[in-house]
Scaffold this active site. Structure first.
Site: not given
Ligand code: NAD
Ligand code: UFG
Length: 342
Positions: A152, A128, A156
């Site tokens: 978190y 991330s 990572k």
């Molecule tokens: P998500 O929560 O939708 O998907 C994660 C999946 O992992 C879920 O289906 C959950 O049930 C499963 N899971 C959780 N704990 C588990 C365990 N102990 N064993 C087996 N399965 C388990 O999240 P996502 O947005 O699809 O994110 C996927 C990955 O990408 C995560 O590792 C997250 O940290 C990373 N990531 C997400 C974002 C984002 O903004 N969505 C950004 C950067 C990185």
């Molecule tokens: N924001 C608002 N109102 C809200 C939610 C968010 O104004 O209700 C703003 C935040 O301040 C930021 C932007 O929208 O400026 C994006 O915010 P998000 O929470 O959607 O995303 P972030 O960039 O803060 O973080 C997300 C995930 C992190 C991840 C990161 C990069 O939460 O875990 O994207 O992948 F690491």
């Protein structure tokens, strides 16, 4: 075509990636404990992939921290793992750090041990942009300092370090750490999408839920950031572009010599909160009322990827812009106002 284990494959990014990997002809075993997802997402993946892929997707309910669940998931042989399973809520990670270290770090350690035991040494890891913390230089290159500011992000960074250590310890590992920026949007069919539990922490699902009438107004966190319109700027990436980035990473790892790749997956384009609101209103035809409130602690003014290394190494770049992210996000939200429970 390869046999792949997809941990967390029922989740937001995992489900879209499963579809793209099935369409590319791979066969998949998904291991998910459904802690933050529903088996319905994988049923719909199966439906979208069509009858030709009927036998190519096997689903196991299980936990990445369980060696016996991992053994079951790897039993049929495995060419590569795509490791999505994990917890991702920043605020929850501050409240429950041990849970985050357990699932994200111990879960990854257990997975790597199981992979070694069965001779699979190829893994794509969901990292991330959060590990850059509050970036000093934007756009952000992969060489920027790793300075996570919450548990978190620490988990990572720790898993990336564990992967680097294992690559150094023995030959043959093929590893891609993919640092996602802000994944949003949905499959254009409206059948797959993001389905957060409770009140969304992130901007895009919050805006979608306001547009569909589930919430009354958006709070914009800060109107005084040093950005063109004063609201925060992020690099939003369409989840289908992200899914295609995973397909490319699997192909590159399996085709090339062992290596450790660390890549930003983003578009290189920043958009402000107010731009997202306007684009979502245009795509949905719905009003998105908002009010500007105080900044959210821990936020950066701007976070945008330098995506050039991924373009070079994966021959991949994003194809879809903000209007497609909003169009497809709205297709999902309007057809499934309560997510998979609709
Ligand atoms: P998500 O929560 O939708 O998907 C994660 C999946 O992992 C879920 O289906 C959950 O049930 C499963 N899971 C959780 N704990 C588990 C365990 N102990 N064993 C087996 N399965 C388990 O999240 P996502 O947005 O699809 O994110 C996927 C990955 O990408 C995560 O590792 C997250 O940290 C990373 N990531 C997400 C974002 C984002 O903004 N969505 C950004 C950067 C990185
Ligand atoms: N924001 C608002 N109102 C809200 C939610 C968010 O104004 O209700 C703003 C935040 O301040 C930021 C932007 O929208 O400026 C994006 O915010 P998000 O929470 O959607 O995303 P972030 O960039 O803060 O973080 C997300 C995930 C992190 C991840 C990161 C990069 O939460 O875990 O994207 O992948 F690491």
């Amino acid at each position: 075509m390869a046999k792949l284990l997809i941990t967390g494959g029922a989740g937001f990014i995992g489900s879209h990636t499963c579809l793209v990997l099935l369409e590319a002809g791979h066969s998949l075993v998904v291991l998910d404990n459904f802690d933050n997802s529903s088996p319905e997402s994988l049923r719909r993946v199966q439906e979208l992939a069509g009858p030709a892929a009927a036998d190519a997707l096997k689903v196991i309910k299980g936990d990445v921290r369980s060696s016996s669940d991992l053994e079951r998931a790897l039993a049929g042989g495995c060419d590569a793992v795509v490791h999505f399973a994990g917890l991702k809520a920043v605020g929850e990670s501050v409240a429950k750090p041990l849970l985050y270290w357990d699932v994200n770090v111990s879960g990854s350690r257990e997975l790597l041990a199981a992979m070694r035991a069965c001779g699979c040494r190829t893994i794509v890891f969901s990292s991330s942009a959060t590990l850059y913390g509050l970036p000093e230089v934007v756009p952000i290159c992969e060489t920027a300092p790793i300075k996570p500011i919450n548990p978190y992000g620490q988990t990572k960074a720790a898993v990336e370090q564990m992967l680097a250590d294992i690559a150094t310890s023995e030959a043959g590992w093929r590893i891609a750490c993919l640092r996602y920026f802000n994944p949003v949007g949905a499959h254009p069919s409206g059948r797959l999408g993001e389905d957060p539990n409770g009140i969304p922490n992130n901007l895009f699902p919050f805006v979608s839920q306001v547009a569909v009438g589930r919430r009354s107004r958006l709070s914009v966190f800060g109107g005084d950031w040093p950005t063109p319109d004063g609201s925060g700027v992020r690099d939003y990436i369409h989840v289908m572009d992200l899914a295609e980035g995973h397909r490319a990473a699997v192909d590159v790892l399996l085709a090339e010599d062992p290596q450790l790749l660390t890549l930003n997956l983003g578009s290189g384009q920043g958009h402000s909160v107010l731009e997202v609101v306007a684009a979502f209103e245009a795509a949905s035809g719905q009003a998105v009322p908002y009010e500007v409130v105080a900044r959210r602690p821990g936020d950066a003014a701007s976070s945008v990827a330098d995506p050039s290394l991924a373009a070079q190494r994966l021959r991949w770049r994003t194809q879809r812009g903000l209007s497609e992210m909003c169009r497809d996000g709205w297709a999902w939200q309007s057809a499934n106002p309560q997510g998979y429970a609709s």
